[in-house]
Motif scaffolding. Sequence first.
Motif, PDB file in Angstrom:
ATOM      1  N   PHE A  43       0.017  13.431  12.709  1.00 52.55           N
ATOM      2  CA  PHE A  43      -0.230  13.849  14.123  1.00 52.55           C
ATOM      3  C   PHE A  43      -1.556  14.257  14.313  1.00 52.55           C
ATOM      4  O   PHE A  43      -2.589  14.476  13.608  1.00 52.55           O
ATOM      5  N   GLN A  44      -1.890  14.173  15.624  1.00 48.53           N
ATOM      6  CA  GLN A  44      -3.077  14.570  16.009  1.00 48.53           C
ATOM      7  C   GLN A  44      -3.111  15.299  17.145  1.00 48.53           C
ATOM      8  O   GLN A  44      -2.442  15.141  18.382  1.00 48.53           O
ATOM      9  N   ASN A  45      -3.827  16.651  17.203  1.00 50.75           N
ATOM     10  CA  ASN A  45      -3.656  17.695  18.251  1.00 50.75           C
ATOM     11  C   ASN A  45      -4.958  17.775  18.842  1.00 50.75           C
ATOM     12  O   ASN A  45      -6.157  17.889  18.063  1.00 50.75           O
ATOM     13  N   PHE A  46      -5.299  18.000  20.244  1.00 57.37           N
ATOM     14  CA  PHE A  46      -6.400  18.385  21.014  1.00 57.37           C
ATOM     15  C   PHE A  46      -6.073  19.707  21.470  1.00 57.37           C
ATOM     16  O   PHE A  46      -5.364  19.918  22.071  1.00 57.37           O
ATOM     17  N   VAL A  47      -6.771  21.000  20.968  1.00 55.28           N
ATOM     18  CA  VAL A  47      -6.785  22.219  21.182  1.00 55.28           C
ATOM     19  C   VAL A  47      -8.011  22.601  22.407  1.00 55.28           C
ATOM     20  O   VAL A  47      -9.065  22.562  22.023  1.00 55.28           O
ATOM     21  N   ASN A  48      -7.541  22.895  23.458  1.00 54.07           N
ATOM     22  CA  ASN A  48      -8.352  23.452  24.583  1.00 54.07           C
ATOM     23  C   ASN A  48      -9.112  24.565  24.475  1.00 54.07           C
ATOM     24  O   ASN A  48      -8.887  25.320  25.199  1.00 54.07           O
ATOM     25  N   ARG A  49      -9.778  24.654  23.509  1.00 49.95           N
ATOM     26  CA  ARG A  49     -10.508  25.965  23.277  1.00 49.95           C
ATOM     27  C   ARG A  49     -12.142  25.690  23.069  1.00 49.95           C
ATOM     28  O   ARG A  49     -12.210  24.708  22.151  1.00 49.95           O
ATOM     29  N   LYS A  56      -5.677  17.274  12.777  1.00 49.48           N
ATOM     30  CA  LYS A  56      -4.910  16.415  12.083  1.00 49.48           C
ATOM     31  C   LYS A  56      -4.167  16.804  11.205  1.00 49.48           C
ATOM     32  O   LYS A  56      -4.380  17.956  10.421  1.00 49.48           O
ATOM     33  N   GLY A  57      -3.163  16.041  10.675  1.00 50.52           N
ATOM     34  CA  GLY A  57      -2.285  16.345   9.790  1.00 50.52           C
ATOM     35  C   GLY A  57      -0.713  15.661   9.574  1.00 50.52           C
ATOM     36  O   GLY A  57      -0.939  14.753  10.122  1.00 50.52           O
ATOM     37  N   ARG A  58       0.083  16.085   8.979  1.00 49.11           N
ATOM     38  CA  ARG A  58       1.568  15.594   9.128  1.00 49.11           C
ATOM     39  C   ARG A  58       2.453  16.421   9.847  1.00 49.11           C
ATOM     40  O   ARG A  58       2.321  17.707   9.686  1.00 49.11           O
ATOM     41  N   ILE A  59       3.344  15.680  10.382  1.00 51.17           N
ATOM     42  CA  ILE A  59       4.544  16.528  11.213  1.00 51.17           C
ATOM     43  C   ILE A  59       5.793  15.860  10.721  1.00 51.17           C
ATOM     44  O   ILE A  59       5.908  14.821  10.081  1.00 51.17           O
ATOM     45  N   ASN A  74      10.676  21.354  13.872  1.00 52.53           N
ATOM     46  CA  ASN A  74       9.154  20.617  13.485  1.00 52.53           C
ATOM     47  C   ASN A  74       8.576  21.728  12.685  1.00 52.53           C
ATOM     48  O   ASN A  74       8.456  22.634  12.806  1.00 52.53           O
ATOM     49  N   ALA A  75       7.932  20.958  11.572  1.00 57.01           N
ATOM     50  CA  ALA A  75       6.915  21.457  10.716  1.00 57.01           C
ATOM     51  C   ALA A  75       5.935  20.832  10.556  1.00 57.01           C
ATOM     52  O   ALA A  75       5.619  19.436  10.653  1.00 57.01           O
ATOM     53  N   PHE A  76       4.730  21.763  10.545  1.00 60.35           N
ATOM     54  CA  PHE A  76       3.287  20.934  10.437  1.00 60.35           C
ATOM     55  C   PHE A  76       2.497  21.320   9.131  1.00 60.35           C
ATOM     56  O   PHE A  76       2.870  22.288   8.695  1.00 60.35           O
ATOM     57  N   ILE A  77       1.845  20.248   8.650  1.00 56.62           N
ATOM     58  CA  ILE A  77       1.066  20.300   7.316  1.00 56.62           C
ATOM     59  C   ILE A  77      -0.086  19.737   7.680  1.00 56.62           C
ATOM     60  O   ILE A  77      -0.429  18.780   8.014  1.00 56.62           O
ATOM     61  N   ASN A  78      -1.251  20.619   7.461  1.00 55.38           N
ATOM     62  CA  ASN A  78      -2.606  20.326   7.825  1.00 55.38           C
ATOM     63  C   ASN A  78      -3.241  19.082   6.896  1.00 55.38           C
ATOM     64  O   ASN A  78      -2.597  18.852   5.956  1.00 55.38           O
ATOM     65  N   GLU A  79      -4.534  18.760   7.088  1.00 56.76           N
ATOM     66  CA  GLU A  79      -5.093  17.750   6.187  1.00 56.76           C
ATOM     67  C   GLU A  79      -5.229  18.175   4.813  1.00 56.76           C
ATOM     68  O   GLU A  79      -5.207  17.287   3.946  1.00 56.76           O
ATOM     69  N   VAL A  82      -1.412  22.106   3.724  1.00 54.71           N
ATOM     70  CA  VAL A  82      -1.208  23.386   3.806  1.00 54.71           C
ATOM     71  C   VAL A  82      -0.099  23.403   4.886  1.00 54.71           C
ATOM     72  O   VAL A  82      -0.630  23.241   6.031  1.00 54.71           O
ATOM     73  N   ALA A  83       1.106  24.141   4.899  1.00 54.08           N
ATOM     74  CA  ALA A  83       1.866  24.405   6.002  1.00 54.08           C
ATOM     75  C   ALA A  83       1.515  25.102   6.935  1.00 54.08           C
ATOM     76  O   ALA A  83       0.978  26.075   6.535  1.00 54.08           O
ATOM     77  N   SER A  84       1.718  25.161   8.193  1.00 52.09           N
ATOM     78  CA  SER A  84       1.233  25.770   9.152  1.00 52.09           C
ATOM     79  C   SER A  84       2.285  26.971   9.448  1.00 52.09           C
ATOM     80  O   SER A  84       3.636  26.776   9.030  1.00 52.09           O
ATOM     81  N   ASP A  85       1.928  28.153   9.836  1.00 50.75           N
ATOM     82  CA  ASP A  85       3.020  29.264   9.919  1.00 50.75           C
ATOM     83  C   ASP A  85       3.628  29.050  11.066  1.00 50.75           C
ATOM     84  O   ASP A  85       4.772  29.603  11.429  1.00 50.75           O
ATOM     85  N   TYR A  86       3.392  28.147  11.909  1.00 52.25           N
ATOM     86  CA  TYR A  86       4.215  27.740  13.373  1.00 52.25           C
ATOM     87  C   TYR A  86       5.168  26.486  13.145  1.00 52.25           C
ATOM     88  O   TYR A  86       4.815  25.566  12.228  1.00 52.25           O
TER      89      TYR A  86
END
Length: 185
Positions: A43-49, A56-59, A74-79, A82-86
């Motif tokens: 996955f690739q996300n753009f966060v508008n901050r 980037k990472g895996r979903i 849905n579970a997210f794992i960063n590059e 590490v699994a996201s808490d979201y």
Amino acid sequence: MKKLYVFCFLLFMQLAIAGSNDQAGGDIRGIFLYSGTTWSGEFQNFVNRGQGIEQKGRIRVEMSHRGDSIGMRNAFINELGVASDYSGYAWMLVRGNELLNLDQSGVDANTGNPISGHDFRGRIFGRHIYIYEAYSEHMPDGTTRRQSNSVHYYLVSSTEVLQLAEVWVDDQLLVVAGARLEREI
């Protein structure tokens, strides 16, 4: 903001390219919704901050069902692995071409904060699923944030689905996301 527009353009080009290589032999209902399998991919996300943050990472999208009730987690794992808490979760009822929300908890599953004014609408059409969700989240400090998100799934083939999503908070775009998911065997 220019990075955001370029990012959105590239995500939609993925969808257009996938559509031009149309290999799907059925509709998304049987192949994806009722699959009872896990789909995963980059996955690739753009966060508008600030100046914009690229993630980037895996979903992993885990599908389950009981009759006409569909579970999607849905579970997210960063590059770094590490699994996201979201985690995103929806429990839905299929009625014709509509997806209806079955979660009436009144709580945001990720923050534990109470929510109100929950609006959930999902549509299934051919190789597409579109889900829109909006609600007000009541924060511990007494403020309220209006949140909305949408996700679009497009069936490329019996083993591949594209996912495009966006998240808005208080009428400001927060996240634009995209992933190419493959069915795990």
